[in-house]
Scaffold this motif. Structure first.
Motif, PDB file in Angstrom:
ATOM      1  N   LEU A  85      44.555  42.747  32.189  1.00  0.00           N
ATOM      2  CA  LEU A  85      42.749  42.485  32.041  1.00  0.00           C
ATOM      3  C   LEU A  85      42.436  41.420  32.905  1.00  0.00           C
ATOM      4  CD1 LEU A  85      42.812  42.754  28.109  1.00  0.00           C
ATOM      5  CD2 LEU A  85      41.262  43.936  30.028  1.00  0.00           C
ATOM      6  N   LEU A  86      43.802  40.824  33.116  1.00  0.00           N
ATOM      7  CA  LEU A  86      43.869  39.326  33.870  1.00  0.00           C
ATOM      8  C   LEU A  86      42.855  39.480  35.128  1.00  0.00           C
ATOM      9  CD1 LEU A  86      42.981  36.571  34.256  1.00  0.00           C
ATOM     10  CD2 LEU A  86      45.237  35.642  33.723  1.00  0.00           C
ATOM     11  N   GLU A  87      44.115  40.338  35.451  1.00  0.00           N
ATOM     12  CA  GLU A  87      44.605  41.354  36.919  1.00  0.00           C
ATOM     13  C   GLU A  87      43.221  41.912  37.243  1.00  0.00           C
ATOM     14  OE1 GLU A  87      45.619  41.108  40.788  1.00  0.00           O
ATOM     15  OE2 GLU A  87      46.705  40.267  39.036  1.00  0.00           O
ATOM     16  N   SER A  88      42.842  42.467  37.202  1.00  0.00           N
ATOM     17  CA  SER A  88      41.521  43.832  36.410  1.00  0.00           C
ATOM     18  C   SER A  88      40.115  42.416  36.897  1.00  0.00           C
ATOM     19  CB  SER A  88      41.566  45.118  35.611  1.00  0.00           C
ATOM     20  OG  SER A  88      40.574  44.266  34.262  1.00  0.00           O
ATOM     21  N   GLN A  89      40.425  41.186  36.056  1.00  0.00           N
ATOM     22  CA  GLN A  89      38.859  40.972  36.169  1.00  0.00           C
ATOM     23  C   GLN A  89      38.969  40.087  37.222  1.00  0.00           C
ATOM     24  OE1 GLN A  89      36.562  40.758  34.489  1.00  0.00           O
ATOM     25  NE2 GLN A  89      35.111  39.080  34.646  1.00  0.00           N
ATOM     26  N   ARG A  90      40.241  39.510  38.133  1.00  0.00           N
ATOM     27  CA  ARG A  90      40.408  38.977  39.401  1.00  0.00           C
ATOM     28  C   ARG A  90      39.591  39.860  40.038  1.00  0.00           C
ATOM     29  NH1 ARG A  90      45.910  36.030  37.672  1.00  0.00           N
ATOM     30  NH2 ARG A  90      45.316  33.992  36.793  1.00  0.00           N
ATOM     31  N   ALA A  91      39.860  41.388  40.232  1.00  0.00           N
ATOM     32  CA  ALA A  91      39.816  42.372  41.536  1.00  0.00           C
ATOM     33  C   ALA A  91      38.726  42.686  41.228  1.00  0.00           C
ATOM     34  CB  ALA A  91      40.876  43.937  41.035  1.00  0.00           C
ATOM     35  N   TRP A  92      37.683  42.510  40.067  1.00  0.00           N
ATOM     36  CA  TRP A  92      36.876  42.718  40.028  1.00  0.00           C
ATOM     37  C   TRP A  92      35.499  41.873  40.615  1.00  0.00           C
ATOM     38  CZ3 TRP A  92      32.733  40.012  37.293  1.00  0.00           C
ATOM     39  CH2 TRP A  92      31.345  40.476  37.712  1.00  0.00           C
ATOM     40  N   ILE A  93      36.447  40.757  40.516  1.00  0.00           N
ATOM     41  CA  ILE A  93      35.244  39.710  41.080  1.00  0.00           C
ATOM     42  C   ILE A  93      35.858  39.019  42.643  1.00  0.00           C
ATOM     43  CG2 ILE A  93      35.304  37.153  41.163  1.00  0.00           C
ATOM     44  CD1 ILE A  93      36.319  36.784  38.577  1.00  0.00           C
ATOM     45  N   LYS A  94      36.639  40.213  43.146  1.00  0.00           N
ATOM     46  CA  LYS A  94      36.422  40.000  44.654  1.00  0.00           C
ATOM     47  C   LYS A  94      35.633  41.668  44.814  1.00  0.00           C
ATOM     48  CE  LYS A  94      41.005  39.078  46.627  1.00  0.00           C
ATOM     49  NZ  LYS A  94      41.272  38.886  47.470  1.00  0.00           N
ATOM     50  N   PHE A  95      35.941  42.396  44.196  1.00  0.00           N
ATOM     51  CA  PHE A  95      34.816  43.402  44.508  1.00  0.00           C
ATOM     52  C   PHE A  95      33.497  42.748  44.217  1.00  0.00           C
ATOM     53  CE2 PHE A  95      31.682  46.622  42.425  1.00  0.00           C
ATOM     54  CZ  PHE A  95      32.064  46.921  43.771  1.00  0.00           C
ATOM     55  N   LYS A  96      32.812  42.585  43.196  1.00  0.00           N
ATOM     56  CA  LYS A  96      31.691  41.934  43.679  1.00  0.00           C
ATOM     57  C   LYS A  96      31.432  41.259  44.375  1.00  0.00           C
ATOM     58  CE  LYS A  96      30.883  37.815  41.003  1.00  0.00           C
ATOM     59  NZ  LYS A  96      30.819  37.224  39.863  1.00  0.00           N
ATOM     60  N   GLU A  97      32.345  40.431  44.745  1.00  0.00           N
ATOM     61  CA  GLU A  97      31.546  39.491  45.845  1.00  0.00           C
ATOM     62  C   GLU A  97      31.661  39.860  47.300  1.00  0.00           C
ATOM     63  OE1 GLU A  97      34.810  36.259  45.159  1.00  0.00           O
ATOM     64  OE2 GLU A  97      33.593  35.624  44.029  1.00  0.00           O
ATOM     65  N   HIS A  98      32.775  40.532  47.357  1.00  0.00           N
ATOM     66  CA  HIS A  98      32.546  41.512  48.526  1.00  0.00           C
ATOM     67  C   HIS A  98      31.508  42.454  49.041  1.00  0.00           C
ATOM     68  CE1 HIS A  98      35.599  39.433  50.103  1.00  0.00           C
ATOM     69  NE2 HIS A  98      36.675  39.862  49.651  1.00  0.00           N
ATOM     70  N   HIS A 124      25.867  43.324  39.226  1.00  0.00           N
ATOM     71  CA  HIS A 124      27.298  43.762  38.770  1.00  0.00           C
ATOM     72  C   HIS A 124      27.782  42.827  37.652  1.00  0.00           C
ATOM     73  CE1 HIS A 124      28.537  46.411  42.275  1.00  0.00           C
ATOM     74  NE2 HIS A 124      27.774  45.140  43.420  1.00  0.00           N
ATOM     75  N   THR A 125      26.940  41.466  37.350  1.00  0.00           N
ATOM     76  CA  THR A 125      27.337  40.266  36.596  1.00  0.00           C
ATOM     77  C   THR A 125      27.271  41.220  34.988  1.00  0.00           C
ATOM     78  OG1 THR A 125      27.928  38.917  37.584  1.00  0.00           O
ATOM     79  CG2 THR A 125      27.964  38.399  35.292  1.00  0.00           C
ATOM     80  N   GLU A 126      26.027  42.057  34.996  1.00  0.00           N
ATOM     81  CA  GLU A 126      25.087  42.321  33.958  1.00  0.00           C
ATOM     82  C   GLU A 126      25.844  43.533  33.572  1.00  0.00           C
ATOM     83  OE1 GLU A 126      21.110  40.405  33.757  1.00  0.00           O
ATOM     84  OE2 GLU A 126      21.047  42.778  34.624  1.00  0.00           O
ATOM     85  N   ALA A 127      26.358  44.306  34.342  1.00  0.00           N
ATOM     86  CA  ALA A 127      27.445  45.850  34.242  1.00  0.00           C
ATOM     87  C   ALA A 127      28.567  45.802  33.638  1.00  0.00           C
ATOM     88  CB  ALA A 127      26.810  46.911  34.961  1.00  0.00           C
ATOM     89  N   ARG A 128      29.137  44.439  34.125  1.00  0.00           N
ATOM     90  CA  ARG A 128      30.931  44.048  33.783  1.00  0.00           C
ATOM     91  C   ARG A 128      30.514  43.957  32.686  1.00  0.00           C
ATOM     92  NH1 ARG A 128      36.015  45.287  33.931  1.00  0.00           N
ATOM     93  NH2 ARG A 128      37.184  43.734  33.545  1.00  0.00           N
ATOM     94  N   THR A 129      29.540  42.439  31.608  1.00  0.00           N
ATOM     95  CA  THR A 129      30.108  42.957  30.516  1.00  0.00           C
ATOM     96  C   THR A 129      29.344  43.014  29.540  1.00  0.00           C
ATOM     97  OG1 THR A 129      28.313  39.819  31.423  1.00  0.00           O
ATOM     98  CG2 THR A 129      28.185  40.735  29.076  1.00  0.00           C
ATOM     99  N   LYS A 130      28.268  44.209  29.905  1.00  0.00           N
ATOM    100  CA  LYS A 130      28.265  45.678  28.916  1.00  0.00           C
ATOM    101  C   LYS A 130      29.542  46.522  29.001  1.00  0.00           C
ATOM    102  CE  LYS A 130      25.176  49.332  28.872  1.00  0.00           C
ATOM    103  NZ  LYS A 130      23.771  50.497  29.377  1.00  0.00           N
ATOM    104  N   ASP A 131      30.094  46.046  30.046  1.00  0.00           N
ATOM    105  CA  ASP A 131      31.440  47.448  29.910  1.00  0.00           C
ATOM    106  C   ASP A 131      32.645  47.123  28.827  1.00  0.00           C
ATOM    107  OD1 ASP A 131      33.098  48.897  30.877  1.00  0.00           O
ATOM    108  OD2 ASP A 131      33.924  47.985  32.055  1.00  0.00           O
ATOM    109  N   LEU A 132      32.701  45.602  29.546  1.00  0.00           N
ATOM    110  CA  LEU A 132      33.286  45.026  28.249  1.00  0.00           C
ATOM    111  C   LEU A 132      33.381  44.427  27.171  1.00  0.00           C
ATOM    112  CD1 LEU A 132      34.290  41.586  30.965  1.00  0.00           C
ATOM    113  CD2 LEU A 132      36.091  43.411  30.130  1.00  0.00           C
ATOM    114  N   ARG A 133      31.908  44.546  26.615  1.00  0.00           N
ATOM    115  CA  ARG A 133      31.180  44.744  25.692  1.00  0.00           C
ATOM    116  C   ARG A 133      31.788  45.746  24.472  1.00  0.00           C
ATOM    117  NH1 ARG A 133      26.501  41.284  26.701  1.00  0.00           N
ATOM    118  NH2 ARG A 133      26.628  39.622  25.371  1.00  0.00           N
TER     119      ARG A 133
END
Length: 139
Positions: A85-98, A124-133
């Motif tokens: 999960l931690l690695e996926s979150q880091r990858a998601w952050i990198k994806f979001k930024e790029h 992207h942030t709202e979508a990620r929050t919704k997905d995690l919830r």
């Protein structure tokens, strides 16, 4: 918030100029519809993004806590899940930024570029929050 793609952002921009026939649609899709200048739009989006990011961080802490208390898994597997999960979150952050930096090129030379980037970050942030919830907390 509804996803504002390039068409939505263009409509919002055109609505500021009184040129968008669907200004009501833009207002419905955009919480910053009352912003009448590019600066006001950026400020509004910046505040909305800050709020969304704080919400994501709060949900993230809850998700990680739920993994830590998943007593149906042995400790080794809980740690592996946590690490994934931690690695996926880091990858998601990198994806979001790029991904959002790339949006800026779609607006190259225009005053709407920074607003489009901020809108992308917010979406992207709202979508990620919704997905995690949905995946971890709304069970």
């Amino acid at each position: 918030m509804m996803r504002l793609g390039i068409t939505g952002m263009a409509c919002v921009t055109l609505a500021w100029l009184g040129l968008c026939a669907t200004a009501a649609l833009a207002a419905e899709a955009d919480p910053c519809a009352d912003a009448v200048t590019t600066l006001a739009m950026r400020e509004c989006l910046g505040k909305a993004y800050k709020t969304a990011d704080a919400d994501l961080n709060a949900v993230w802490k809850q998700v990680m806590a739920s993994v830590g208390t998943a007593d149906y898994l042995p400790a080794k597997e809980r740690k592996a899940w946590n690490d994934e999960l931690l690695e996926s979150q880091r990858a998601w952050i990198k994806f979001k930024e790029h991904d959002c930096e790339a949006v800026g090129y779609e607006w190259w030379g225009g005053s709407g570029a920074s607003g489009a980037i901020m809108s992308c970050l917010l979406e992207h942030t709202e979508a990620r929050t919704k997905d995690l919830r949905a995946r971890y907390l709304d069970r």
